[in-house]
Enzyme design. Structure first.
Site, PDB file in Angstrom:
ATOM      1  CG  HIS A 431      -1.719   1.283   1.344  1.00 18.92           C
ATOM      2  ND1 HIS A 431      -1.259   2.339   2.112  1.00 18.92           N
ATOM      3  CD2 HIS A 431      -2.873   1.691   0.781  1.00 18.92           C
ATOM      4  CE1 HIS A 431      -2.130   3.335   2.021  1.00 18.92           C
ATOM      5  NE2 HIS A 431      -3.109   2.954   1.221  1.00 18.92           N
ATOM      6  CB  CYS A 762      34.253   1.400 -22.809  1.00 20.14           C
ATOM      7  SG  CYS A 762      35.668   0.318 -22.476  1.00 20.14           S
TER       8      CYS A 762
END
Length: 810
Positions: A431, A762
């Site tokens: 919830h 990279c």
């Protein structure tokens, strides 16, 4: 008033209703009828049941005069006045409970219950749920606003539960929700769902979404589960197990479970056998807490059903319809069931935008006070308000951090005022998580100890911006909000890829415009998700250090196969990154720890030599075929094979780091083949890092055995210039733009292209220096892989360069 119904229309069976019947039976019943009628024939199991119609509800109110009383009671209600809301809500509920159900309605319910009992072979135990005619709509879920009663047995209890469901349309939270959602003036009816119970009290139950609830990544199914009836998972009363499944390769017959996270599952909700209660919570035995509540086959079955349900509802709607689904496993038969399904109402309602907001903490925040599952990706700062009970919510002030054991729908009016929410219990489908998403609040759930470790009035920072794990830090830590605009202006010819280390950020990062992942690092996954040296897992039975054994036992809870833990956790992390960017290329670099870094892993010290200079010592390719690490490397290979073959993520390419010689490359390739990773088989491509001068000098020879290169400019610069970049004395010499470095890079690009091999970079340099990126484009590099924060600006820069080059060449 709606049209009156005869006695037959007061009850409608699931087999006779569908999604078009929301005005008659409410969202929950209409959806159950739709699935029972359309999807049970396709193999999805849904327990039978019937609806007490909204028409019967309106008829009950009119014939007893209760409708007039309710209008008088609720006229002019102010949902911001808590006391007034409570008084009027109580009066409305009492008005309904004091009225008597008409005899014809009671008889209709009695006859339907008798039929359901006959089908069950005895007095049926049923779930009685409220189904409002304004719930489960695409723009408002109304989830949890009305009541549910489980293990209802006998007609007297059923009739009482039906009336209580009618009354629950006027709980304080339901009144407030309708007013805030703009439904106050709309006539809303309440249908009742009466459904055969699944004996999940003897097994497990939970919730699943056909979308990632935090990022809106649409290709994942998120499953939460725990032992016992599902209400504990829905309400966040426990910390559940969590599973994440990748939909595209699931549909092609693979087993792509991207994540398995063990929850603590301290208690379970079961049938009560006396005392007048229908259910009660009991403690879960310790041996069950450290086991997953579902098998992998059951997880995959649920995920397939989620895909089928989503596909069905999307076809009905004519557009994508992610679903919020409740499931249950029957402990007597072992069969799985779907017991509810509704449209997801947070991520699916977000409109397409060319702007991404990213929250980032400034500086290092220090050790967190508590951590748990993050909800959303925002950051909140404020004073703590520990709330032990709904009775104390009147003390809660706007801008405070709401800290509680858990929340339920009664808390929602106060949750709207919070800067952030932190709970002891609950998973990402509880919830507190659902409401926080609706409100756009950062929340950290399932911390276990927040109410103990956070003190009243303490100023804290709640960060959900660091991935799947959320943290609560002491003090007000500065943070910034970055707004990235990526209005589509075309893609450059040079591929712009990303460096991604943290799998928990992969889904969110995948929304940036990109051409895949040029560097995914195993090191982050091993350090943060495995934490144990692979050799220590292989030699677990031989370990004599009690502290090390205890720590391994804690980290591998739920795993009898200790090496299997390494394989699974590494595979899950790598697969999450591969799935986030699927079907684009994702290049994973095999482990490249230095020996001192390996030694710092749990149990690692006995397996690692002490080296004067680990940077150029026992690292990378040299480890993989050496007897001191060979069986550890085998686990890495098993993980990569699992990602590609079992999970179907063949977009994963594998890269070998720090490969000093061509012969060493051949030995590693042979070692990988022994473990089923054969270059060219099932499309497998093998790359090599270009980070040693020998890789540049012998590029043509390396190109004969590898499919591509990725330039690691950091190590290459160090080794060309002979500089330790971590040495403050000579660090000023370190510069990737040095002519020796740039000539070497230009050379290897030229040789790779001549050999017909792919080559990218990279390293850090293109992220830091626009002129370096321009140099790479001039050299004709295939791809540039960047840190995520540099992707957008570099993409625009490269586009501009390429267009200028095109104009110059024309």
């Amino acid at each position: 008033m709606p049209a009156r119904h005869d006695s037959d229309s007061k009850i409608l069976w699931f087999e006779t209703i569908g999604i078009e019947d929301v005005p008659l039976v409410g969202g929950k019943n209409a959806s159950l009828g739709e699935m029972y009628r359309e999807l049970v024939p396709q193999g999805i199991a849904v327990p039978n049941g019937f609806a007490v119609t909204a028409g019967a509800y309106f008829d009950f109110l009119e014939r007893t005069g209760t409708d007039r009383k309710l209008r008088e009671i609720l006229d002019g209600v102010d949902t911001q006045d808590t006391a007034d809301l409570q008084r009027r809500g109580s009066a409305a509920r009492h008005a309904i409970m004091d009225a008597k159900l008409p005899d014809d309605l009671k008889e209709a319910i009695r006859e339907a219950y008798a039929r359901l009992s006959a089908e069950s072979g005895g007095t049926a135990d049923v779930a009685v749920r409220s189904s409002a005619t304004a719930e489960d709509l695409p723009d408002a879920s109304f989830a949890g606003q009305q009541e549910t009663y489980l293990n209802v047995q006998g007609i007297a209890a059923l009739l009482e539960s039906c009336k209580r469901c009618f009354a629950s349309l006027f709980t304080d939270r339901a009144i407030s929700y309708r007013v805030d959602k703009g439904y106050a003036g709309r006539k809303i009816g309440l249908s009742v769902c009466v459904q055969k119970m699944v004996r999940s009290d003897l097994a497990a139950a939970g919730v699943m979404f056909s979308i990632d609830t935090e990022t809106g990544f649409s290709d994942a199914v998120l499953i939460n589960g725990a032992y016992g009836l599902g209400e504990n998972v829905v309400l966040g009363a426990i910390n559940p197990d969590e599973f994440l499944v990748f939909k595209p390769t699931l549909k092609s017959g693979h087993r792509p479970i991207l994540r398995k996270r063990l929850g603590s599952k301290e208690q379970k909700l079961i049938y009560d056998t006396g005392g007048g209660r229908m259910t009660r919570n009991v403690a879960v035995p310790v041996e069950d807490r450290v086991r997953f509540c579902l098998t992998e086959d059951e997880v995959l079955t649920l995920a397939r059903w989620a895909c089928m349900i989503e596909d069905h509802y999307s076809a009905k709607r004519g557009s994508a319809c992610p679903m919020d689904i409740e499931w249950a496993k029957d402990g007597r038969t072992g069969e799985m069931y779907i017991v509810q399904a509704r449209p997801e109402t947070v991520q699916s309602l977000k409109t397409a935008s060319d702007v991404i907001e990213m929250y980032r903490l400034k500086g290092k925040p220090g050790e967190p006070i508590v951590s748990g599952r993050s909800v959303g990706d925002r950051i909140g700062v404020g004073p703590v308000r520990v709330v032990k009970s709904v009775k104390d919510l009147h003390r809660f002030q706007p801008g405070e951090i709401l800290v509680a054991d858990k929340t339920d729908p009664d808390w929602e009016p106060s949750m709207k005022k919070a800067a952030a929410i932190v709970t002891n219990r609950g998973g990402r489908t509880c919830h507190a998580a659902i409401v926080s998403r609706e409100l756009g609040l950062p929340a950290v759930v399932g911390t276990e100890t927040a109410t103990e470790k956070l003190t009243q009035g303490q100023v804290v920072t709640v960060s959900c911006a660091q991935g799947d794990t959320g943290f609560v830090y002491d003090g007000a830590i500065p943070f910034e909000t970055e707004r990235h605009s990526f209005e589509e202006s075309g893609r450059p010819k040079t591929k712009i890829m990303m460096n991604v280390g943290n799998p928990e950020e992969a889904f969110r990062l995948s929304f940036l415009p990109n051409d895949g992942v040029g560097l995914a690092r195993e090191e982050f996954i091993i350090s943060n998700h495995v934490k144990i040296h692979p050799k220590a897992l292989i030699d677990y039975d031989k370990i004599t250090d009690a502290d090390v054994r205890d720590e391994i036992d804690r980290l591998t809870a739920g795993y009898d196969d200790k090496p299997g833990f390494f394989v699974d956790r590494l595979a899950e992390g790598v697969a999450t990154i591969a799935a986030a960017f699927y079907p684009k290329d994702v290049i994973i670099r095999l482990s490249d720890f230095k020996t001192n870094e390996y030694a710092n892993l749990v149990g690692g010290l006995p397996y690692e030599p002490t080296e004067e200079n680990p940077m150029i010592g026992f690292r990378g390719a040299s480890r993989y075929y050496d007897e001191r690490y060979r069986d550890g490397f085998a686990l890495e290979c098993r993980a990569m094979k699992k990602v590609r073959d079992d999970m179907g993520l063949t977009n994963l390419k594998i890269m070998v780091p720090f490969c000093r010689t061509v012969e060493e490359g051949r030995r590693v390739i042979a070692e990988m083949a022994m473990h089923g990773l054969v270059r060219g088989e099932n499309g497998l491509e093998l790359y090599v890092m270009c980070e040693i001068p020998s890789n540049v000098i012998l590029a043509k020879e390396f190109a004969e055995i590898f499919d591509g290169f990725s330039i690691g400019s950091n190590d290459l610069t160090q080794l060309i210039l002979g500089v330790d970049r971590d040495s403050e004395i000579v660090a000023h010499i370190f510069d990737e733009r040095n002519p020796a470095v740039m000539r070497s890079i230009a050379s290897v690009i030229r040789d790779a292209k001549a050999a017909g091999r792919k080559i990218g970079i990279c390293g850090q340099a293109p992220s830091d220096y626009p002129e370096f990126a321009a140099f790479l484009v001039e050299c004709g590099i295939d791809s540039i892989s960047l840190n995520p924060d540099a992707v957008l600006r570099t993409t625009l820069s490269v586009l501009k360069m390429e267009r200028e080059r095109g104009a110059d060449n024309s």
